[in-house]
Write a protein that holds these residues in place. Structure first.
Motif, PDB file in Angstrom:
ATOM      1  N   ILE A 112      67.956 -19.467  70.569  1.00 28.28           N
ATOM      2  CA  ILE A 112      68.669 -20.477  69.773  1.00 28.28           C
ATOM      3  C   ILE A 112      68.302 -20.347  68.293  1.00 28.28           C
ATOM      4  O   ILE A 112      69.162 -20.397  67.400  1.00 28.28           O
ATOM      5  CB  ILE A 112      68.358 -21.892  70.293  1.00 28.28           C
ATOM      6  N   VAL A 113      66.978 -20.172  68.067  1.00 24.90           N
ATOM      7  CA  VAL A 113      66.519 -20.026  66.679  1.00 24.90           C
ATOM      8  C   VAL A 113      67.118 -18.781  66.042  1.00 24.90           C
ATOM      9  O   VAL A 113      67.606 -18.801  64.897  1.00 24.90           O
ATOM     10  CB  VAL A 113      64.984 -19.982  66.629  1.00 24.90           C
ATOM     11  N   ILE A 114      67.065 -17.664  66.839  1.00 29.93           N
ATOM     12  CA  ILE A 114      67.601 -16.406  66.294  1.00 29.93           C
ATOM     13  C   ILE A 114      69.090 -16.531  66.000  1.00 29.93           C
ATOM     14  O   ILE A 114      69.579 -16.115  64.929  1.00 29.93           O
ATOM     15  CB  ILE A 114      67.328 -15.257  67.278  1.00 29.93           C
ATOM     16  N   ILE A 115      69.810 -17.114  66.978  1.00 31.00           N
ATOM     17  CA  ILE A 115      71.263 -17.264  66.768  1.00 31.00           C
ATOM     18  C   ILE A 115      71.550 -18.183  65.587  1.00 31.00           C
ATOM     19  O   ILE A 115      72.448 -17.932  64.769  1.00 31.00           O
ATOM     20  CB  ILE A 115      71.916 -17.801  68.057  1.00 31.00           C
ATOM     21  N   SER A 116      70.736 -19.253  65.498  1.00 34.93           N
ATOM     22  CA  SER A 116      70.928 -20.189  64.376  1.00 34.93           C
ATOM     23  C   SER A 116      70.683 -19.496  63.042  1.00 34.93           C
ATOM     24  O   SER A 116      71.432 -19.672  62.067  1.00 34.93           O
ATOM     25  CB  SER A 116      69.993 -21.393  64.535  1.00 34.93           C
ATOM     26  N   LEU A 117      69.591 -18.704  63.016  1.00 32.29           N
ATOM     27  CA  LEU A 117      69.289 -17.978  61.782  1.00 32.29           C
ATOM     28  C   LEU A 117      70.400 -16.996  61.436  1.00 32.29           C
ATOM     29  O   LEU A 117      70.795 -16.848  60.262  1.00 32.29           O
ATOM     30  CB  LEU A 117      67.952 -17.243  61.924  1.00 32.29           C
ATOM     31  N   CYS A 118      70.889 -16.329  62.488  1.00 34.45           N
ATOM     32  CA  CYS A 118      71.988 -15.381  62.259  1.00 34.45           C
ATOM     33  C   CYS A 118      73.223 -16.109  61.720  1.00 34.45           C
ATOM     34  O   CYS A 118      73.927 -15.614  60.816  1.00 34.45           O
ATOM     35  CB  CYS A 118      72.326 -14.642  63.547  1.00 34.45           C
ATOM     36  N   ALA A 119      73.465 -17.285  62.307  1.00 35.60           N
ATOM     37  CA  ALA A 119      74.626 -18.064  61.852  1.00 35.60           C
ATOM     38  C   ALA A 119      74.465 -18.492  60.399  1.00 35.60           C
ATOM     39  O   ALA A 119      75.410 -18.453  59.596  1.00 35.60           O
ATOM     40  CB  ALA A 119      74.811 -19.282  62.761  1.00 35.60           C
ATOM     41  N   VAL A 120      73.230 -18.918  60.063  1.00 32.33           N
ATOM     42  CA  VAL A 120      72.963 -19.336  58.683  1.00 32.33           C
ATOM     43  C   VAL A 120      73.143 -18.166  57.722  1.00 32.33           C
ATOM     44  O   VAL A 120      73.760 -18.283  56.650  1.00 32.33           O
ATOM     45  CB  VAL A 120      71.544 -19.930  58.571  1.00 32.33           C
ATOM     46  N   VAL A 121      72.559 -17.013  58.153  1.00 29.19           N
ATOM     47  CA  VAL A 121      72.688 -15.813  57.308  1.00 29.19           C
ATOM     48  C   VAL A 121      74.150 -15.444  57.136  1.00 29.19           C
ATOM     49  O   VAL A 121      74.623 -15.100  56.035  1.00 29.19           O
ATOM     50  CB  VAL A 121      71.889 -14.647  57.919  1.00 29.19           C
ATOM     51  N   LEU A 122      74.896 -15.504  58.257  1.00 31.54           N
ATOM     52  CA  LEU A 122      76.318 -15.170  58.190  1.00 31.54           C
ATOM     53  C   LEU A 122      77.072 -16.135  57.280  1.00 31.54           C
ATOM     54  O   LEU A 122      77.913 -15.738  56.459  1.00 31.54           O
ATOM     55  CB  LEU A 122      76.903 -15.183  59.599  1.00 31.54           C
ATOM     56  N   LEU A 123      76.745 -17.418  57.431  1.00 26.38           N
ATOM     57  CA  LEU A 123      77.401 -18.435  56.606  1.00 26.38           C
ATOM     58  C   LEU A 123      77.096 -18.222  55.125  1.00 26.38           C
ATOM     59  O   LEU A 123      77.982 -18.294  54.259  1.00 26.38           O
ATOM     60  CB  LEU A 123      76.962 -19.826  57.052  1.00 26.38           C
ATOM     61  N   LEU A 124      75.820 -17.964  54.852  1.00 27.23           N
ATOM     62  CA  LEU A 124      75.431 -17.724  53.462  1.00 27.23           C
ATOM     63  C   LEU A 124      76.131 -16.489  52.894  1.00 27.23           C
ATOM     64  O   LEU A 124      76.536 -16.449  51.722  1.00 27.23           O
ATOM     65  CB  LEU A 124      73.910 -17.571  53.360  1.00 27.23           C
ATOM     66  N   SER A 125      76.249 -15.486  53.766  1.00 20.02           N
ATOM     67  CA  SER A 125      76.931 -14.256  53.330  1.00 20.02           C
ATOM     68  C   SER A 125      78.387 -14.535  52.990  1.00 20.02           C
ATOM     69  O   SER A 125      78.932 -14.045  51.985  1.00 20.02           O
ATOM     70  CB  SER A 125      76.844 -13.188  54.426  1.00 20.02           C
ATOM     71  N   VAL A 126      79.033 -15.327  53.837  1.00 21.10           N
ATOM     72  CA  VAL A 126      80.446 -15.665  53.601  1.00 21.10           C
ATOM     73  C   VAL A 126      80.592 -16.456  52.300  1.00 21.10           C
ATOM     74  O   VAL A 126      81.474 -16.190  51.461  1.00 21.10           O
ATOM     75  CB  VAL A 126      81.016 -16.451  54.793  1.00 21.10           C
ATOM     76  N   LEU A 127      79.722 -17.447  52.138  1.00 20.15           N
ATOM     77  CA  LEU A 127      79.783 -18.267  50.919  1.00 20.15           C
ATOM     78  C   LEU A 127      79.523 -17.423  49.677  1.00 20.15           C
ATOM     79  O   LEU A 127      80.157 -17.604  48.623  1.00 20.15           O
ATOM     80  CB  LEU A 127      78.763 -19.410  51.008  1.00 20.15           C
ATOM     81  N   TYR A 128      78.593 -16.517  49.808  1.00 17.98           N
ATOM     82  CA  TYR A 128      78.271 -15.658  48.669  1.00 17.98           C
ATOM     83  C   TYR A 128      79.464 -14.785  48.298  1.00 17.98           C
ATOM     84  O   TYR A 128      79.797 -14.615  47.115  1.00 17.98           O
ATOM     85  CB  TYR A 128      77.056 -14.796  49.012  1.00 17.98           C
ATOM     86  N   GLU A 129      80.131 -14.225  49.310  1.00 18.37           N
ATOM     87  CA  GLU A 129      81.283 -13.371  49.059  1.00 18.37           C
ATOM     88  C   GLU A 129      82.414 -14.169  48.404  1.00 18.37           C
ATOM     89  O   GLU A 129      83.107 -13.686  47.495  1.00 18.37           O
ATOM     90  CB  GLU A 129      81.770 -12.726  50.363  1.00 18.37           C
ATOM     91  N   ARG A 130      82.642 -15.381  48.864  1.00 13.02           N
ATOM     92  CA  ARG A 130      83.702 -16.214  48.284  1.00 13.02           C
ATOM     93  C   ARG A 130      83.400 -16.539  46.821  1.00 13.02           C
ATOM     94  O   ARG A 130      84.283 -16.516  45.960  1.00 13.02           O
ATOM     95  CB  ARG A 130      83.863 -17.501  49.082  1.00 13.02           C
ATOM     96  N   LYS A 131      82.153 -16.881  46.569  1.00 10.78           N
ATOM     97  CA  LYS A 131      81.763 -17.206  45.202  1.00 10.78           C
ATOM     98  C   LYS A 131      81.946 -15.993  44.296  1.00 10.78           C
ATOM     99  O   LYS A 131      82.408 -16.090  43.146  1.00 10.78           O
ATOM    100  CB  LYS A 131      80.317 -17.675  45.178  1.00 10.78           C
ATOM    101  N   LYS A 132      81.611 -14.856  44.814  1.00 11.66           N
ATOM    102  CA  LYS A 132      81.742 -13.613  44.055  1.00 11.66           C
ATOM    103  C   LYS A 132      83.200 -13.321  43.748  1.00 11.66           C
ATOM    104  O   LYS A 132      83.560 -12.888  42.636  1.00 11.66           O
ATOM    105  CB  LYS A 132      81.114 -12.485  44.864  1.00 11.66           C
ATOM    106  N   GLN A 133      84.073 -13.560  44.729  1.00  8.44           N
ATOM    107  CA  GLN A 133      85.507 -13.319  44.532  1.00  8.44           C
ATOM    108  C   GLN A 133      86.078 -14.251  43.462  1.00  8.44           C
ATOM    109  O   GLN A 133      86.917 -13.863  42.649  1.00  8.44           O
ATOM    110  CB  GLN A 133      86.252 -13.499  45.863  1.00  8.44           C
TER     111      GLN A 133
END
Length: 442
Positions: free
Chosen positions: A410-431
């Motif tokens: 659960i922790v690993i999946i949660s961390l992965c989800a957070v990382v993925l979410l942060l990555s998505v947000l970062y890409e949007r901000k960059k665009q």
């Protein structure tokens, strides 16, 4: 939680004494027959009956007994040391000349010196009319005092004096003093019992030798098929006792060796390590008379045990092996199986037999110490077995549980989800920044 089934085998533990060989006698018993060969024993057949009695008991006793024989009047006129009484002895006794006076003190003193001090049971058996006599009254009184003094010494050594008394109206039974002082047994011939009947009583009642009665008949001849029930015994003895003289006695059966001893009114056949259950016997008598037939079987057994544990059921299994002197499992024999009990903490436990091994279940969910006892009842057989109890520790193994990785995942999946979410947000901000830079000036 995953619970894994285990089957753990623990080392064997010997319950019978390991220091002793399986056919070693642990408690030796000794008997010395003292046969009165004075002139007063010249009655009709008395001497031969006395010889028969001693030889019959010596040949029928199990191996824990050692038997010797002394023949006396005023001195020892014939003797056989322990373990040497056989058909040759019986023939030699027929040639003994009955004569002279009687001083049993010399025989009793000789017997006392023959005993092994380590013997668990020591007995002297007089077969006599009880007379003590010398040339004159003074010498006779001295001989009586010597005998009584010797009896007192015998009593202090823990030796018991028994007697087969042959009545003599002309003499007083002075030898009976020995049975009274040592609390021995005295049987009197003629009190509604023959010496053959007395001999059987002494063997089976006084000495308490286990036996199986094969039958009683009134006949002049007969034949019988004897079923030994199994072939696990070290030896089987067939004893024939008759009220009339035995002319012929034959026993046939497969065994490692066959030993026979026959007197006027008894016969014993000993089969060492029988190889088959069915034994045939036939006999003929001089005259028609009573015949008693007995079977004496002697076993040497030992036991050992293993224990295993099955965690799925939380059950220990005690595996008990009982083997004979040839290391053969005996629980395959229905007759022996019924005489073997396994007790846990003093209570008889049920068991099943698999491939000659008793499987005894015992359920516990925690480590415990239990007292295990293997008891063997004679059930008409002579069984040599050291009855022992052993405390066995039943240790419930600690089974390690498989780690539960649910939270970790659960922790690993949660961390992965957070990382993925942060990555998505970062890409949007960059665009968005890129789009702002490309807007043309008006």
């Amino acid at each position: 939680m995953l619970f894994i089934g285990l089957s753990l085998l623990f080392p064997a533990r010997v319950l019978a004494a390991e220091k002793n060989e399986i056919n070693e006698i642990t408690e030796k018993k000794q008997i010395i027959f003292l046969l009165d060969a004075s002139k007063s024993m010249q009655g009709d057949g008395q001497w031969i009956e006395a010889a028969d009695s001693a030889c019959m008991i010596a040949s029928a006793l199990p191996k824990e007994y050692e038997v010797a024989l002394l023949v006396y009047n005023t001195e020892i006129v014939y003797e056989e040391d322990f373990g040497n009484i056989n058909q040759k002895t019986r023939h030699a006794l027929e040639t003994v000349e009955l004569q002279g006076y009687t001083t049993p003190a010399v025989a009793l003193e000789t017997a006392a010196d023959m005993f092994d001090s380590a013997a668990a049971d020591k007995r002297v058996v007089f077969i006599s009319d009880g007379e003590i006599s010398l040339r004159d009254q003074s010498e006779t009184e001295t001989a009586i005092r010597q005998f009584e003094n010797m009896v007192d010494q015998i009593a202090e050594q823990g030796i018991k004096i028994d007697m087969f008394a042959i009545p003599n109206d002309k003499t007083e039974n002075e030898v009976s003093y020995g049975t009274k002082v040592t609390s021995g047994e005295q049987y009197t011939v003629g009190e509604n019992q023959t010496i053959e009947e007395i001999t059987a009583k002494y063997l089976f009642q006084t000495l308490q030798i286990e036996k199986i009665e094969l039958g009683e008949a009134v006949s002049g001849e007969g034949n019988m098929t004897v079923d030994l029930q199994d072939t696990y015994m070290q030896n089987a003895k067939i004893l024939l006792v008759s009220g009339e003289n035995i002319e012929d006695f034959h026993v046939a059966g497969q065994c490692e060796s066959l030993n026979m001893l026959q007197g006027n009114k008894f016969a014993v056949a000993e089969l060492e390590n029988p190889l088959e259950r069915q034994i045939t016997m036939d006999y003929s008598l001089e005259n028609r008379g009573n015949v008693h037939t007995y079977l004496i079987k002697e076993y040497f057994l030992k036991a050992d045990m293993e224990k295993s544990y099955t965690s799925e059921e939380g059950t220990f299994t005690l595996k008990v092996n009982v083997v004979n002197h040839q290391e053969k499992p005996v629980l395959d024999s229905e007759t022996l199986k019924d005489s073997i009990s396994v007790l846990i903490n003093g209570k008889e436990a049920s068991y099943r037999v698999e491939n000659g091994t008793a499987m005894v279940p015992y359920q516990t969910d925690e480590t415990a110490k239990v007292n295990v006892e293997i008891a063997i009842q004679p059930s008409g057989n002579v069984v040599h077995y050291i009855k022992t109890a052993d405390t066995v520790e039943l240790t419930v193994p600690v089974v390690e549980e498989e780690p539960d990785y649910t939270v970790l995942w659960i922790v690993i999946i949660s961390l992965c989800a957070v990382v993925l979410l942060l990555s998505v947000l970062y890409e949007r901000k960059k665009q968005k920044k890129t789009m702002v830079r490309r807007v043309p000036l008006s």
